[in-house]
Scaffold this active site. Sequence first.
Site, PDB file in Angstrom:
ATOM      1  N   GLU A   1      14.883 -14.697   0.545  1.00 46.94           N
ATOM      2  CA  GLU A   1      15.323 -15.712   1.731  1.00 46.94           C
ATOM      3  C   GLU A   1      14.551 -17.144   1.481  1.00 46.94           C
ATOM      4  O   GLU A   1      14.855 -18.073   1.914  1.00 46.94           O
ATOM      5  CB  GLU A   1      15.040 -15.342   3.315  1.00 46.94           C
ATOM      6  CG  GLU A   1      16.168 -14.296   3.653  1.00 46.94           C
ATOM      7  CD  GLU A   1      15.596 -13.637   5.191  1.00 46.94           C
ATOM      8  OE1 GLU A   1      14.626 -14.214   5.722  1.00 46.94           O
ATOM      9  OE2 GLU A   1      16.004 -12.570   5.306  1.00 46.94           O
TER      10      GLU A   1
ATOM     11  N   ASP B   1       0.784  -1.272  -0.008  1.00 46.72           N
ATOM     12  CA  ASP B   1      -0.074   0.212  -0.032  1.00 46.72           C
ATOM     13  C   ASP B   1       0.928   1.350   0.245  1.00 46.72           C
ATOM     14  O   ASP B   1       2.016   1.237   0.722  1.00 46.72           O
ATOM     15  CB  ASP B   1      -0.826  -0.098   1.401  1.00 46.72           C
ATOM     16  CG  ASP B   1      -1.845   1.051   1.180  1.00 46.72           C
ATOM     17  OD1 ASP B   1      -2.711   1.141   0.319  1.00 46.72           O
ATOM     18  OD2 ASP B   1      -2.104   1.864   2.226  1.00 46.72           O
TER      19      ASP B   1
HETATM   20  C1  NOJ Z   1      -4.385   2.875  -1.000  1.00 42.04           C
HETATM   21  C2  NOJ Z   1      -5.731   1.933  -0.815  1.00 42.04           C
HETATM   22  O1  NOJ Z   1      -5.705   1.365  -1.941  1.00 42.04           O
HETATM   23  C3  NOJ Z   1      -6.671   2.775  -0.373  1.00 42.04           C
HETATM   24  O2  NOJ Z   1      -7.780   1.959  -0.075  1.00 42.04           O
HETATM   25  C4  NOJ Z   1      -6.502   3.281   1.042  1.00 42.04           C
HETATM   26  O3  NOJ Z   1      -7.494   4.305   1.388  1.00 42.04           O
HETATM   27  C5  NOJ Z   1      -5.263   4.256   1.064  1.00 42.04           C
HETATM   28  N1  NOJ Z   1      -4.162   3.568   0.266  1.00 42.04           N
HETATM   29  C6  NOJ Z   1      -4.747   4.398   2.501  1.00 42.04           C
HETATM   30  O4  NOJ Z   1      -4.075   3.268   2.943  1.00 42.04           O
END
Ligand code: NOJ
Length: 547
Positions: free
Chosen positions: A258, A207
């Site tokens: 790893e 993310d």
């Molecule tokens: C990207 C994620 O796909 C989204 O759904 C989220 O709100 C933001 N990052 C924050 O984590």
Amino acid sequence: MSLPATRPADDWWRSAVVYQVYPRSFADADGDGTGDLNGIRARLPYLAELGIDAIWISPWYPSPLLDGGYDVSDYRDINPEFGTLADADALIAEAHALGIRILIDLVPNHCSWEHPWFKAALAAGKGAPERDLFWFRDGKPGGLPPTNWPAAFGGGAWQQIDDGQWYLHLFDISQPDWNWDHPKVIEEFDAILRFWFDRGVDGFRIDVADSMAKDPALPDVVPQPNGEVTRDKYAGHPTYDQPGVHDIHRRWREIAEEYADSPLGPRVFVAEAWLSPADRLAQYVRPNELHSAFNFDALQCPWDAEALREVIDHTTENFWAVGAPATWVLSNHDTIRHRTRYGRDQKRASMPAGSVPTDLELGRRRARAAALLELALPGGAYIYQGDELGLPEVEDLPEEVLDDPVWERSGHTVRGRDGCRVPIPWSGAEPSFGFGTGGGQPWLPQPADWAELTAEAQTADPDSHLNLYKAALRIRRETEALGEGRLTWDGEAPAGVLSFTRSPGFRCVTNLSESPIPLPAHQQILLTSEPLLDDRLPSDATAWLAI
Ligand code: NOJ
């Protein structure tokens, strides 16, 4: 740990088709209105039959769900609303037994304000070492926050607490940013990766992979010429694409490697980083960094032959230069579903739900054409749950059910992303369309006219969206030319037409012009997204040809 039924080569991910499961909205086995892991388990045979190689499951961790689970309060457990660790183990084993790999979501930029370390930081008070794991700062004189940084969901990125200090949250106030300059944070995430790799997870989607490192001097964001502070990720931005993110990625790559001798092979990463242009994004997939990165330029590109060709070329050239395959995606849980985007005036395709008129029939044709184009391009591809059913964005959700923090943080001016997160219609004639057991209603209401879009209804219809996807994925598996490799544009394609070959023996032609076109040379028609008109490929259609 069970093994995949067939163990693909270690570079399986270079050509993989990965299906994104948004667990809250996929399938609800316990009938409480929210999807769960046992729901996913029950639908694994559907996914195997669809013909995908892997699934990516959006966050499944304990979370107050203030940002749909991207607000994690415990990185080593499962949200009780979704199930248990034992359910996760069973899901991983059952998927592997069907030859399906499992990717899960790592949310390293921020946690939830319910994470015990953040609670401890709040309780410990000003100057305490617990606060060093996050970004606590005093404000500027005059009661101002430490910087002018904006938060992604609206408002500023700093929240003031009772003792006067402020903490950083690039997203919702419930999502405090980790301090990646602190060794304890670095080590904690190493341990989290190993925890899940040891349980048999094949990899992670990362993310906001471009955001963990911050400029420690905390300079203000440079405003636009009109004085506005936007989220433009200009070079040198204090919170995005800082060089330090690459050190973190290289460290994780070593951990993934790893596992090279384990039965599942080395583990893999896909970066979520909304960074453009592709030469910038390509820095994230250099050989010792993350394996792949979603190409959002293509997702955001209008339905226009010239613009798409430019994105495809720019992406492939830059990714191939660092030895990485491209990764194509048309929709996800953050974007307006592409059937709806493609049915809009293309200059306003990505405007918020409910704000632009949509021709869903046009969107349906283009979504089918785009699916065949996506699956013919070199590299890997992602399918967001419901893409294969041709689901549109639900643009008229009642305000009282809106759950995305964007709705609140924008002062009820932007409806947010709930319209692409409406639970999947599986079967039957009325809501919940087989999503839940026992007739309970799903956490977001489904439109009544989704009866004709259920997986059950579409299985029975040979011309359905679902059967187009199944046929495309079967052909993709059986065709040596597809997946990773190169493409060669056909020199003589008419204006508004994308036509290319893949070696050996494959041609893909997409007609984005307004008139039907004759099919280019071929031996056999493998698949078309629309019926031919007098042997011509109609507008907004794609053909796969053997040559
Ligand atoms: C990207 C994620 O796909 C989204 O759904 C989220 O709100 C933001 N990052 C924050 O984590």
